[in-house]
Motif scaffolding. Structure first.
Motif, PDB file in Angstrom:
ATOM      1  N   MET A   1     -17.513 -16.668 -15.675  1.00  0.00           N
ATOM      2  CA  MET A   1     -18.410 -17.598 -14.956  1.00  0.00           C
ATOM      3  C   MET A   1     -19.810 -17.047 -14.730  1.00  0.00           C
ATOM      4  N   CYS A   2     -19.915 -15.741 -14.530  1.00  0.00           N
ATOM      5  CA  CYS A   2     -21.219 -15.091 -14.312  1.00  0.00           C
ATOM      6  C   CYS A   2     -21.272 -13.953 -15.328  1.00  0.00           C
ATOM      7  N   ALA A   3     -21.600 -14.279 -16.556  1.00  0.00           N
ATOM      8  CA  ALA A   3     -21.278 -13.380 -17.669  1.00  0.00           C
ATOM      9  C   ALA A   3     -22.351 -12.347 -18.014  1.00  0.00           C
ATOM     10  N   ALA A   4     -23.615 -12.654 -17.718  1.00  0.00           N
ATOM     11  CA  ALA A   4     -24.697 -11.786 -18.194  1.00  0.00           C
ATOM     12  C   ALA A   4     -24.754 -10.479 -17.400  1.00  0.00           C
ATOM     13  N   PRO A   5     -25.106  -9.369 -18.000  1.00  0.00           N
ATOM     14  CA  PRO A   5     -25.533  -9.200 -19.396  1.00  0.00           C
ATOM     15  C   PRO A   5     -24.399  -9.130 -20.415  1.00  0.00           C
ATOM     16  N   GLY A   6     -23.149  -9.246 -19.999  1.00  0.00           N
ATOM     17  CA  GLY A   6     -22.089  -9.456 -20.986  1.00  0.00           C
ATOM     18  C   GLY A   6     -21.096  -8.330 -21.174  1.00  0.00           C
ATOM     19  N   GLY A   7     -21.200  -7.276 -20.356  1.00  0.00           N
ATOM     20  CA  GLY A   7     -20.316  -6.116 -20.525  1.00  0.00           C
ATOM     21  C   GLY A   7     -18.838  -6.500 -20.501  1.00  0.00           C
ATOM     22  N   LYS A   8     -18.476  -7.360 -19.549  1.00  0.00           N
ATOM     23  CA  LYS A   8     -17.041  -7.667 -19.398  1.00  0.00           C
ATOM     24  C   LYS A   8     -16.577  -8.663 -20.455  1.00  0.00           C
ATOM     25  N   SER A   9     -17.453  -9.576 -20.870  1.00  0.00           N
ATOM     26  CA  SER A   9     -17.087 -10.498 -21.964  1.00  0.00           C
ATOM     27  C   SER A   9     -16.845  -9.705 -23.243  1.00  0.00           C
TER      28      SER A   9
ATOM     29  N   ASN B   1     -20.700 -18.013 -19.234  1.00  0.00           N
ATOM     30  CA  ASN B   1     -21.628 -18.845 -18.479  1.00  0.00           C
ATOM     31  C   ASN B   1     -22.535 -17.971 -17.627  1.00  0.00           C
ATOM     32  N   ASP B   2     -23.799 -18.329 -17.539  1.00  0.00           N
ATOM     33  CA  ASP B   2     -24.699 -17.701 -16.565  1.00  0.00           C
ATOM     34  C   ASP B   2     -25.798 -18.700 -16.266  1.00  0.00           C
ATOM     35  N   PHE B   3     -26.209 -18.743 -14.998  1.00  0.00           N
ATOM     36  CA  PHE B   3     -27.168 -19.778 -14.613  1.00  0.00           C
ATOM     37  C   PHE B   3     -28.608 -19.365 -14.889  1.00  0.00           C
ATOM     38  N   LYS B   4     -28.841 -18.050 -14.944  1.00  0.00           N
ATOM     39  CA  LYS B   4     -30.235 -17.593 -15.090  1.00  0.00           C
ATOM     40  C   LYS B   4     -30.583 -17.439 -16.561  1.00  0.00           C
ATOM     41  N   LEU B   5     -31.669 -18.126 -16.923  1.00  0.00           N
ATOM     42  CA  LEU B   5     -32.071 -18.172 -18.326  1.00  0.00           C
ATOM     43  C   LEU B   5     -32.353 -16.773 -18.882  1.00  0.00           C
ATOM     44  N   ALA B   6     -33.104 -15.986 -18.092  1.00  0.00           N
ATOM     45  CA  ALA B   6     -33.465 -14.639 -18.563  1.00  0.00           C
ATOM     46  C   ALA B   6     -32.200 -13.806 -18.774  1.00  0.00           C
ATOM     47  N   ARG B   7     -31.241 -13.975 -17.885  1.00  0.00           N
ATOM     48  CA  ARG B   7     -29.985 -13.218 -17.999  1.00  0.00           C
ATOM     49  C   ARG B   7     -29.187 -13.696 -19.209  1.00  0.00           C
ATOM     50  N   LEU B   8     -29.240 -15.014 -19.481  1.00  0.00           N
ATOM     51  CA  LEU B   8     -28.551 -15.522 -20.679  1.00  0.00           C
ATOM     52  C   LEU B   8     -29.162 -14.899 -21.934  1.00  0.00           C
TER      53      LEU B   8
ATOM     54  N   LYS C   1     -24.600 -23.083 -16.640  1.00  0.00           N
ATOM     55  CA  LYS C   1     -24.269 -23.996 -15.550  1.00  0.00           C
ATOM     56  C   LYS C   1     -24.325 -23.242 -14.235  1.00  0.00           C
ATOM     57  N   ASP C   2     -24.615 -23.986 -13.156  1.00  0.00           N
ATOM     58  CA  ASP C   2     -24.611 -23.377 -11.837  1.00  0.00           C
ATOM     59  C   ASP C   2     -23.160 -23.303 -11.357  1.00  0.00           C
ATOM     60  N   ALA C   3     -22.609 -22.103 -11.425  1.00  0.00           N
ATOM     61  CA  ALA C   3     -21.191 -21.927 -11.088  1.00  0.00           C
ATOM     62  C   ALA C   3     -20.929 -22.104  -9.599  1.00  0.00           C
ATOM     63  N   SER C   4     -22.005 -22.189  -8.800  1.00  0.00           N
ATOM     64  CA  SER C   4     -21.792 -22.349  -7.354  1.00  0.00           C
ATOM     65  C   SER C   4     -21.912 -23.810  -6.927  1.00  0.00           C
ATOM     66  N   ASP C   5     -22.189 -24.697  -7.884  1.00  0.00           N
ATOM     67  CA  ASP C   5     -22.350 -26.102  -7.516  1.00  0.00           C
ATOM     68  C   ASP C   5     -20.992 -26.809  -7.602  1.00  0.00           C
TER      69      ASP C   5
ATOM     70  N   ALA D   1     -14.568 -14.263 -12.302  1.00  0.00           N
ATOM     71  CA  ALA D   1     -15.709 -14.567 -11.422  1.00  0.00           C
ATOM     72  C   ALA D   1     -16.285 -13.237 -10.948  1.00  0.00           C
ATOM     73  N   ASP D   2     -17.152 -12.666 -11.760  1.00  0.00           N
ATOM     74  CA  ASP D   2     -17.789 -11.376 -11.447  1.00  0.00           C
ATOM     75  C   ASP D   2     -19.136 -11.715 -10.799  1.00  0.00           C
ATOM     76  N   VAL D   3     -19.086 -11.978  -9.513  1.00  0.00           N
ATOM     77  CA  VAL D   3     -20.176 -12.687  -8.829  1.00  0.00           C
ATOM     78  C   VAL D   3     -21.385 -11.797  -8.504  1.00  0.00           C
ATOM     79  N   PRO D   4     -22.551 -12.443  -8.294  1.00  0.00           N
ATOM     80  CA  PRO D   4     -23.695 -11.663  -7.794  1.00  0.00           C
ATOM     81  C   PRO D   4     -23.353 -11.133  -6.398  1.00  0.00           C
ATOM     82  N   CYS D   5     -23.773  -9.915  -6.093  1.00  0.00           N
ATOM     83  CA  CYS D   5     -23.441  -9.326  -4.785  1.00  0.00           C
ATOM     84  C   CYS D   5     -24.566  -8.388  -4.364  1.00  0.00           C
TER      85      CYS D   5
HETATM   86  C1  LIG Z   1     -22.778  -9.117 -11.378  1.00  0.00           C
HETATM   87  S1  LIG Z   1     -23.705 -10.004 -12.539  1.00  0.00           S
HETATM   88  C2  LIG Z   1     -22.525 -10.270 -13.800  1.00  0.00           C
HETATM   89  C3  LIG Z   1     -22.302  -9.091 -14.684  1.00  0.00           C
HETATM   90  C4  LIG Z   1     -21.478  -9.423 -15.908  1.00  0.00           C
HETATM   91  N1  LIG Z   1     -20.211 -10.001 -15.566  1.00  0.00           N
HETATM   92  C5  LIG Z   1     -21.238  -8.215 -16.767  1.00  0.00           C
HETATM   93  O1  LIG Z   1     -20.179  -7.610 -16.706  1.00  0.00           O
HETATM   94  O2  LIG Z   1     -22.139  -7.858 -17.540  1.00  0.00           O
HETATM   95  C6  LIG Z   1     -23.847 -11.565 -11.807  1.00  0.00           C
HETATM   96  C7  LIG Z   1     -24.460 -12.625 -12.687  1.00  0.00           C
HETATM   97  O3  LIG Z   1     -24.328 -13.867 -12.001  1.00  0.00           O
HETATM   98  C8  LIG Z   1     -25.380 -14.699 -12.406  1.00  0.00           C
HETATM   99  N2  LIG Z   1     -25.471 -15.796 -11.438  1.00  0.00           N
HETATM  100  C9  LIG Z   1     -26.053 -15.787 -10.221  1.00  0.00           C
HETATM  101  N3  LIG Z   1     -25.910 -16.989  -9.635  1.00  0.00           N
HETATM  102  C10 LIG Z   1     -25.207 -17.767 -10.503  1.00  0.00           C
HETATM  103  C11 LIG Z   1     -24.736 -19.102 -10.470  1.00  0.00           C
HETATM  104  N4  LIG Z   1     -24.981 -19.863  -9.411  1.00  0.00           N
HETATM  105  N5  LIG Z   1     -24.051 -19.571 -11.521  1.00  0.00           N
HETATM  106  C12 LIG Z   1     -23.813 -18.787 -12.600  1.00  0.00           C
HETATM  107  N6  LIG Z   1     -24.242 -17.520 -12.680  1.00  0.00           N
HETATM  108  C13 LIG Z   1     -24.920 -17.011 -11.648  1.00  0.00           C
HETATM  109  C14 LIG Z   1     -26.567 -13.767 -12.443  1.00  0.00           C
HETATM  110  O4  LIG Z   1     -27.570 -14.280 -13.285  1.00  0.00           O
HETATM  111  C15 LIG Z   1     -25.940 -12.482 -12.968  1.00  0.00           C
HETATM  112  O5  LIG Z   1     -26.157 -12.386 -14.346  1.00  0.00           O
END
Ligand SMILES: C[S@@+](CC[C@H](N)C(=O)[O-])C[C@H]1O[C@@H](n2cnc3c(N)ncnc32)[C@H](O)[C@@H]1O
Length: 469
Positions: free
Chosen positions: A263-271, A286-293, A319-323, A338-342
């Motif tokens: 759900m929050c994939a960027a920069p992609g290590g876990k995928s 999936n990732d909501f931030k364009l630069a991160r995608l 997609k916005d995974a929090s919506d 769900a490897d969420v921003p923290c």
């Molecule tokens: C902890 S990082 C993920 C790291 C990634 N799983 C990896 O292993 O490389 C959190 C990611 O969540 C994304 N993010 C933040 N808010 C989001 C949202 N509402 N929907 C989807 N992605 C979101 C950020 O852009 C960021 O890339």
């Protein structure tokens, strides 16, 4: 002579005048501390009492450079040669050493026992779901006061942003006013949803993917991995990853043919780790931030050769995974990560740039638990019945870890009629602890890797939930 060398008393007078006259002035608007210093103060205040005697060691780990694992990119042509080089340097095959000499037969017996126990628990939970008045709180041996101390300490509620809306007594209680609403509606997260929630936990058996090759130096070995080497078409044969980041992917328990949503994939290590297991047939990143995608795309282009089978497994989404209202990936995946921003604790104490503890980011930081809860609720909606969600963060904060899990489970149950069971990560914790490379802190829900100097991984919190209904 007296003009050139003034008397001692004149010197003293001058110095005294100087100190008074030129007392440095500090602008009142200027923050006195850097964001990283503020983060450290915050952690000392909240984590000190939480981790007690362990805090100085965790703190030292947090302030020192972290350690890495080398993930062998088995899609690169030269990976085996480079794997041998790392082996010659003394880096061990972590998953092989964890599996040990246990034969397939013994593993199979262990699996049958664990799954038998899990099935008994599942039947119990299903009975409870059918008849909520008999709801058991069996797996919880700790008293309410203890739980209160852990989850609702200053480290919990103090960080949770209060809801702007009003709370009714009913909305604070589980199972009351629980109208099962339609899928497309918004939910308001107050931070109190999880109050009194007991998440059933069952035994869980995990297979570690056989095709995943991860190398690690032994504890306290101070060697660094050489810079990753490339094959003739420029694909690196390994990359470096904080040891904590391996665990969310192992916890998924991927099986052949699984569909996976990151759900929050960027920069992609876990995928990428999931792809290297060769088990999933589809990986939606999936990732909501364009630069991160963009970073994610670059990572895929770097590590996945154009002609590999894996490239067709990836689907990228923004997609916005929090919506909760617009989220439309419903009951579609076998596994969801769900490897969420923290608050990224390690980064927060080591760098000031983009630090979430800077004054300008205060609201963003306080809003994190609400954002995380919504993402986890959507994750539970995305997974098929019988499928599993792994929730992970790289913070030690209970308000972003256990409290989020409790709240999301309650919201999923009350608003979407989703029932979940927690999968025990006991096996993973004991295997990783026995490798000597990981240190865990006991948590009621999920597992928490804590930094410690001899093998400095994490922090990494992981919790696995399976959807029963
Ligand atoms: C902890 S990082 C993920 C790291 C990634 N799983 C990896 O292993 O490389 C959190 C990611 O969540 C994304 N993010 C933040 N808010 C989001 C949202 N509402 N929907 C989807 N992605 C979101 C950020 O852009 C960021 O890339």
């Amino acid at each position: 002579m007296s003009c050139l060398r003034p008397s001692h008393s004149i010197y003293l007078t001058q110095i005294r005048c100087k100190t008074v006259k030129f007392k440095p002035k500090i602008a009142k608007t200027k923050p006195l501390k850097t964001p990283s210093a503020q983060a450290l103060d915050h952690f000392d205040f909240y984590y000190g009492p939480l981790f007690g005697k362990k805090w100085p060691s965790i703190r030292l780990g947090l302030l020192s450079p972290n350690r890495y694992l080398a993930v062998m990119n088995t899609m690169s042509r030269n990976w085996e040669a480079h794997d041998e080089i790392l082996s010659d340097m003394g880096a061990k095959d972590l998953l092989k050493s964890v599996r040990g000499k246990t034969g397939d037969e013994i593993i199979e017996t262990k699996r049958i026992i664990a799954e038998g126990r899990a099935e008994e628990k599942t039947q119990e939970v299903k009975k409870d779901i059918a008849n909520p008045s008999t709801l058991s709180a069996d797996n919880d041996s700790s008293s309410d006061e203890e739980r209160e101390e852990i989850f609702r300490s200053a480290a919990g509620l103090g960080e949770f942003r209060a809801s702007p809306g009003e709370l009714s007594a009913g909305s604070l209680q589980m199972g009351q006013g629980g109208v099962k609403n339609s899928q497309n509606k918004d939910v308001e997260i107050t931070g109190f949803e999880g109050e009194g929630v007991r998440i059933p936990k069952r035994d869980h058996f995990l297979y570690y993917p056989k095709n995943l090759r991860v190398r690690a130096f032994d504890r306290a070995v101070l060697l660094d991995f050489p810079a990753p080497m490339k094959d003739e078409v420029g694909v690196p044969s390994y990359w470096l990853l904080d040891g904590g980041s391996l665990l969310p992917v192992l916890s998924l328990g991927l099986q052949k043919g699984d569909s996976l949503l990151d759900m929050c994939a960027a920069p992609g290590g876990k995928s990428l780790l999931a792809a290297l297991s060769t088990l999933p047939s589809k990986i939606v990143c999936n990732d909501f931030k364009l630069a991160r995608l963009g970073q994610l795309k670059r990572a895929l282009m770097t590590y996945v050769p154009e002609d590999s089978e894996a490239i067709d497994k990836f689907v990228l989404k923004r997609k916005d995974a929090s919506d909760v209202k617009t989220w439309d990936e419903l009951e579609a995946y076998d596994k969801v990560l769900a490897d969420v921003p923290c608050s990224t604790d390690r980064l927060s104490v080591s760098t000031d740039e983009g630090n979430i503890f800077s004054t300008g980011s205060t609201q963003l930081r306080l809003d994190l638990p609400v954002l995380q809860t919504k993402i986890l609720v959507n994750a539970l909606r995305s997974v098929k019945i019988g499928g599993s969600v792994v929730y992970s963060t790289c913070t030690l904060s209970p308000s972003q870890n256990e409290a989020v899990v409790e709240n999301a489970v309650a919201v999923a149950r009350n608003d979407f009629a989703i029932e979940t069971v927690e999968e025990s990560l006991h096996q993973l914790v004991s295997h990783m602890t026995s490798s000597g490379l990981y240190r865990f802190h006991n948590t009621q829900i999920g597992a928490l890797v804590v930094p410690f100097l001899p093998s400095n991984f994490g922090p990494m919190y992981i919790c696995k939930l399976t959807r029963l209904q």
